[in-house]
Motif scaffolding. Structure first.
Motif, PDB file in Angstrom:
ATOM      1  N   GLY A  18      -9.663  19.761  12.412  1.00  0.00           N
ATOM      2  CA  GLY A  18     -10.428  18.521  12.399  1.00  0.00           C
ATOM      3  C   GLY A  18     -11.410  18.483  11.251  1.00  0.00           C
ATOM      4  O   GLY A  18     -11.551  17.472  10.554  1.00  0.00           O
ATOM      5  N   ASN A  19     -12.128  19.600  11.034  1.00  0.00           N
ATOM      6  CA  ASN A  19     -13.054  19.688   9.901  1.00  0.00           C
ATOM      7  C   ASN A  19     -12.312  19.563   8.581  1.00  0.00           C
ATOM      8  O   ASN A  19     -12.762  18.850   7.658  1.00  0.00           O
ATOM      9  CB  ASN A  19     -13.801  21.018   9.920  1.00  0.00           C
ATOM     10  CG  ASN A  19     -14.477  21.347  11.225  1.00  0.00           C
ATOM     11  OD1 ASN A  19     -14.345  22.449  11.736  1.00  0.00           O
ATOM     12  ND2 ASN A  19     -15.220  20.399  11.785  1.00  0.00           N
ATOM     13  N   LEU A  20     -11.188  20.249   8.465  1.00  0.00           N
ATOM     14  CA  LEU A  20     -10.412  20.229   7.227  1.00  0.00           C
ATOM     15  C   LEU A  20      -9.874  18.822   6.947  1.00  0.00           C
ATOM     16  O   LEU A  20      -9.832  18.382   5.791  1.00  0.00           O
ATOM     17  CB  LEU A  20      -9.274  21.232   7.300  1.00  0.00           C
ATOM     18  CG  LEU A  20      -9.703  22.708   7.393  1.00  0.00           C
ATOM     19  CD1 LEU A  20      -8.499  23.593   7.679  1.00  0.00           C
ATOM     20  CD2 LEU A  20     -10.403  23.150   6.107  1.00  0.00           C
ATOM     21  N   ARG A  21      -9.463  18.129   7.981  1.00  0.00           N
ATOM     22  CA  ARG A  21      -8.977  16.755   7.816  1.00  0.00           C
ATOM     23  C   ARG A  21     -10.083  15.845   7.287  1.00  0.00           C
ATOM     24  O   ARG A  21      -9.865  15.044   6.381  1.00  0.00           O
ATOM     25  CB  ARG A  21      -8.458  16.245   9.162  1.00  0.00           C
ATOM     26  CG  ARG A  21      -7.791  14.859   9.133  1.00  0.00           C
ATOM     27  CD  ARG A  21      -7.281  14.580  10.531  1.00  0.00           C
ATOM     28  NE  ARG A  21      -6.450  13.396  10.639  1.00  0.00           N
ATOM     29  CZ  ARG A  21      -6.841  12.253  11.183  1.00  0.00           C
ATOM     30  NH1 ARG A  21      -8.097  12.131  11.616  1.00  0.00           N
ATOM     31  NH2 ARG A  21      -6.013  11.228  11.282  1.00  0.00           N
ATOM     32  N   THR A  22     -11.288  15.981   7.839  1.00  0.00           N
ATOM     33  CA  THR A  22     -12.408  15.183   7.345  1.00  0.00           C
ATOM     34  C   THR A  22     -12.729  15.530   5.897  1.00  0.00           C
ATOM     35  O   THR A  22     -13.022  14.642   5.082  1.00  0.00           O
ATOM     36  CB  THR A  22     -13.649  15.403   8.230  1.00  0.00           C
ATOM     37  OG1 THR A  22     -13.354  14.987   9.566  1.00  0.00           O
ATOM     38  CG2 THR A  22     -14.839  14.603   7.717  1.00  0.00           C
ATOM     39  N   ALA A  23     -12.677  16.822   5.557  1.00  0.00           N
ATOM     40  CA  ALA A  23     -12.942  17.241   4.174  1.00  0.00           C
ATOM     41  C   ALA A  23     -11.924  16.627   3.222  1.00  0.00           C
ATOM     42  O   ALA A  23     -12.279  16.144   2.130  1.00  0.00           O
ATOM     43  CB  ALA A  23     -12.921  18.761   4.074  1.00  0.00           C
ATOM     44  N   ILE A  24     -10.664  16.642   3.618  1.00  0.00           N
ATOM     45  CA  ILE A  24      -9.615  16.052   2.771  1.00  0.00           C
ATOM     46  C   ILE A  24      -9.846  14.560   2.594  1.00  0.00           C
ATOM     47  O   ILE A  24      -9.746  14.023   1.477  1.00  0.00           O
ATOM     48  CB  ILE A  24      -8.228  16.326   3.378  1.00  0.00           C
ATOM     49  CG1 ILE A  24      -7.849  17.796   3.181  1.00  0.00           C
ATOM     50  CG2 ILE A  24      -7.164  15.425   2.762  1.00  0.00           C
ATOM     51  CD1 ILE A  24      -6.572  18.212   3.891  1.00  0.00           C
ATOM     52  N   LEU A  25     -10.188  13.867   3.668  1.00  0.00           N
ATOM     53  CA  LEU A  25     -10.429  12.423   3.565  1.00  0.00           C
ATOM     54  C   LEU A  25     -11.650  12.124   2.701  1.00  0.00           C
ATOM     55  O   LEU A  25     -11.636  11.184   1.892  1.00  0.00           O
ATOM     56  CB  LEU A  25     -10.601  11.826   4.960  1.00  0.00           C
ATOM     57  CG  LEU A  25      -9.307  11.707   5.774  1.00  0.00           C
ATOM     58  CD1 LEU A  25      -9.614  11.301   7.209  1.00  0.00           C
ATOM     59  CD2 LEU A  25      -8.367  10.692   5.128  1.00  0.00           C
ATOM     60  N   ALA A  26     -12.712  12.924   2.848  1.00  0.00           N
ATOM     61  CA  ALA A  26     -13.892  12.715   2.002  1.00  0.00           C
ATOM     62  C   ALA A  26     -13.535  12.927   0.543  1.00  0.00           C
ATOM     63  O   ALA A  26     -13.986  12.181  -0.348  1.00  0.00           O
ATOM     64  CB  ALA A  26     -15.014  13.666   2.435  1.00  0.00           C
TER      65      ALA A  26
END
Length: 301
Positions: A18-26
């Protein structure tokens, strides 16, 4: 100062999908708009030894790149103190001696929004202040002049939320998140904030504080979270959800990255390849249900 987006994890442990997904989107939001992408470690009170290095390693492994040096909040106390001093000099702070239990048990002020601080310490007289100071250290609260504030979000549109006399500095001397994040973003030239939508309710407080400090309010985009099969926000107790644990289960970093990209409707491959197909308006508007690496996951409905 070059406009920038950012990712700002707390170094409390390894990042999960979940954290990695948010980082990728940011990263995609920032790069698609020609912004720099910055990394800030929000280590005011939730740091675990070695966690920062683990997080930087995992971000690099999935292809997230950042510009300039990593910034840490623990190095920025003077900036936070200066901002609180400006608010104090403008008559916009006061000392608060309430415990968490006292706040929970106190009756709400008339017409106050649900969940707002009831203002117990807002108008203490000199004698009361002296007595309470002798008993316990004070937190510093904002003396808000509004009860709600409206922000614009790229994905959620207009959002109005509660503004109350929120804490700026805790009674243990640690700067509160709502103050630190506003000061940090301004100091770094961050004018685009992409993060999980669990933080949307606190955004009006931050935008209001930015306005008081004469800081431009950034563009916000609160993305959907990753949830488990019960609909709760994904956590490490949900099994193999970090890169290290997924590797032990046989999933490579590239497979995890591709799985994340597929969850937001982007093609497999490098982040640079995904960037060419990235359209914010096409992002899913429902949480992504994590079902492991055996399937592509699904949207909650």
């Amino acid at each position: 100062m070059t406009p920038a987006g950012r990712f700002a994890p707390s170094p409390s442990g390894e990042l999960h999908v979940g954290n990695l997904r948010t980082a990728i989107l940011a990263w995609l939001f920032a790069r698609s708009t020609g912004r720099d992408f910055l990394l800030r470690v929000e280590d005011l009170d939730r740091a675990r030894a070695g966690a920062e290095a683990e997080q930087l390693r995992d971000l690099a492994a999935i292809g997230v790149t950042w510009d300039g040096a990593v910034v840490r909040q623990t190095d920025r106390r003077e900036m936070y103190d200066e901002a609180i001093g400006r608010l104090r000099d403008a008559g916009l702070t006061y000392e608060c001696f309430c415990t968490r239990r006292e706040i929970q048990e106190a009756p709400s002020a008339p017409h106050a929004p649900q969940g707002a601080y009831p203002g117990t310490c807002r108008n203490l007289g000199p004698a009361e202040l002296e007595f309470k100071r002798s008993a316990r250290p004070a937190a510093i609260r904002l003396r808000a002049e509004a009860t709600e504030y409206t922000v614009q979000d790229v994905l959620h549109g207009e959002f109005t939320g509660v503004v109350d006399d929120f804490v700026l500095r805790r009674n243990d001397g640690v700067t509160a998140y709502n103050l630190a994040v506003v000061v940090d973003d301004a100091a770094q030239g961050v004018d685009q904030v992409v993060r999980g939508d669990d933080l949307l309710p606190s955004t009006p407080r931050q935008a209001y504080l930015a306005a008081l400090l004469h800081i431009p309010v950034p563009e916000y985009a609160h993305v959907q979270l990753v949830v488990n099969s019960d609909g709760a926000r994904l956590a490490k107790r949900d099994g193999a959800v970090t890169l290290a644990d997924l590797a032990l289960a046989g999933a490579s970093v590239m497979e995890v990255r591709d799985h994340i990209l597929q969850s937001v409707g982007l093609p497999s491959g490098s982040l640079e390849q995904a960037l060419a197909a990235f359209v914010p308006g096409k992002l899913p508007r429902e949480p992504w249900v994590w079902t492991g690496m055996g399937s592509a996951g699904s949207a909650a409905g």
